[in-house]
Scaffold this motif. Structure first.
Motif, PDB file in Angstrom:
ATOM      1  N   PHE A 182       0.843  -1.190   0.000  1.00 13.64           N
ATOM      2  CA  PHE A 182       0.000   0.000   0.000  1.00 13.64           C
ATOM      3  C   PHE A 182       0.878   1.240   0.000  1.00 13.64           C
ATOM      4  CE2 PHE A 182      -2.722  -3.187   2.094  1.00 13.64           C
ATOM      5  CZ  PHE A 182      -3.744  -3.192   1.169  1.00 13.64           C
ATOM      6  N   PHE A 183       0.456   2.236  -0.764  1.00 12.82           N
ATOM      7  CA  PHE A 183       1.234   3.462  -0.919  1.00 12.82           C
ATOM      8  C   PHE A 183       0.393   4.636  -0.432  1.00 12.82           C
ATOM      9  CE2 PHE A 183       2.282   7.241  -3.435  1.00 12.82           C
ATOM     10  CZ  PHE A 183       3.622   7.376  -3.112  1.00 12.82           C
ATOM     11  N   ILE A 184       0.944   5.385   0.520  1.00 11.74           N
ATOM     12  CA  ILE A 184       0.310   6.624   0.980  1.00 11.74           C
ATOM     13  C   ILE A 184       1.300   7.733   0.691  1.00 11.74           C
ATOM     14  CG2 ILE A 184      -0.631   7.883   2.953  1.00 11.74           C
ATOM     15  CD1 ILE A 184      -1.244   5.148   4.224  1.00 11.74           C
ATOM     16  N   ASP A 185       0.892   8.683  -0.093  1.00 16.73           N
ATOM     17  CA  ASP A 185       1.785   9.739  -0.556  1.00 16.73           C
ATOM     18  C   ASP A 185       1.967  10.823   0.512  1.00 16.73           C
ATOM     19  OD1 ASP A 185       3.422  11.244  -2.145  1.00 16.73           O
ATOM     20  OD2 ASP A 185       1.831  12.035  -3.423  1.00 16.73           O
ATOM     21  N   ARG A 186       2.735  10.472   1.544  1.00 15.81           N
ATOM     22  CA  ARG A 186       3.062  11.389   2.631  1.00 15.81           C
ATOM     23  C   ARG A 186       4.529  11.212   2.977  1.00 15.81           C
ATOM     24  NH1 ARG A 186      -0.411  15.300   3.677  1.00 15.81           N
ATOM     25  NH2 ARG A 186       0.246  15.413   5.827  1.00 15.81           N
ATOM     26  N   ASP A 187       5.104  12.229   3.597  1.00 11.70           N
ATOM     27  CA  ASP A 187       6.467  12.129   4.111  1.00 11.70           C
ATOM     28  C   ASP A 187       6.442  11.131   5.266  1.00 11.70           C
ATOM     29  OD1 ASP A 187       8.935  12.435   5.325  1.00 11.70           O
ATOM     30  OD2 ASP A 187       8.879  14.616   5.322  1.00 11.70           O
ATOM     31  N   GLY A 188       7.258  10.112   5.203  1.00 10.39           N
ATOM     32  CA  GLY A 188       7.247   9.056   6.212  1.00 10.39           C
ATOM     33  C   GLY A 188       8.031   9.369   7.472  1.00 10.39           C
ATOM     34  N   THR A 189       8.592  10.572   7.566  1.00 14.18           N
ATOM     35  CA  THR A 189       9.448  10.924   8.695  1.00 14.18           C
ATOM     36  C   THR A 189       8.794  10.635  10.046  1.00 14.18           C
ATOM     37  OG1 THR A 189      10.519  12.641   7.385  1.00 14.18           O
ATOM     38  CG2 THR A 189      10.770  12.792   9.770  1.00 14.18           C
ATOM     39  N   HIS A 190       7.525  10.969  10.186  1.00 14.61           N
ATOM     40  CA  HIS A 190       6.855  10.845  11.483  1.00 14.61           C
ATOM     41  C   HIS A 190       5.827   9.714  11.528  1.00 14.61           C
ATOM     42  CE1 HIS A 190       8.866  14.475  12.649  1.00 14.61           C
ATOM     43  NE2 HIS A 190       8.405  15.070  11.580  1.00 14.61           N
ATOM     44  N   PHE A 191       5.767   8.914  10.471  1.00 12.93           N
ATOM     45  CA  PHE A 191       4.760   7.857  10.445  1.00 12.93           C
ATOM     46  C   PHE A 191       5.020   6.809  11.525  1.00 12.93           C
ATOM     47  CE2 PHE A 191       2.457   4.184   8.525  1.00 12.93           C
ATOM     48  CZ  PHE A 191       1.200   4.750   8.546  1.00 12.93           C
ATOM     49  N   GLY A 192       6.263   6.585  11.868  1.00 13.83           N
ATOM     50  CA  GLY A 192       6.588   5.655  12.948  1.00 13.83           C
ATOM     51  C   GLY A 192       5.979   6.097  14.272  1.00 13.83           C
TER      52      GLY A 192
END
Length: 128
Positions: A39-49
């Motif tokens: 799955f692809f979510i077009d967001r900056d992953g910096t804070h997804f963790g």
């Protein structure tokens, strides 16, 4: 070049009011996928963790710098995670309070310095 995260369906749907829960609890899973089928979510992953940790533990993160909390604000708003968003929004208030304290301290220091200089008597001789 993004970042890949691995998590459970239970974590993604932990906050029933969030956009992630809406995306993953129904049969209408996100259609955007990468070449590997993830799955692809077009967001900056910096804070997804941090988002995933919050969803997993349901605890407000500790030790997150104020500038990172501002970035988390936008992510929590995007993912519609109300409690995390409210916590992150407090960063602006805390920054304003810290700036006010810094201004007060600077004012006190300036006043004390001016008083010290005013009480000094300076004597010098000019030799020609």
């Amino acid at each position: 070049g993004g970042r890949c995260f691995t998590t459970s369906h239970a974590t993604l749907t932990a906050d029933g009011q969030s956009m992630l829960a809406a995306m993953f609890r129904s049969e209408q899973l996100p259609s955007a996928r990468d070449a590997a089928g993830r799955f692809f979510i077009d967001r900056d992953g910096t804070h997804f963790g941090v988002i995933l940790t919050y969803l997993r533990d349901r605890q407000i993160p500790h030790g997150v710098p104020l500038d990172a909390r501002r970035a988390l604000q936008a992510e929590a708003r995007f993912y519609q995670i109300a409690e995390l968003q409210a916590w992150a929004e407090k960063a602006d208030e805390e920054i304003r309070e810290a700036e006010a304290v810094a201004r007060d301290i600077a004012g006190l220091c300036t006043d004390r310095l001016a008083a010290s200089v005013a009480s000094m008597s300076v004597h010098f001789e000019m030799v020609c």
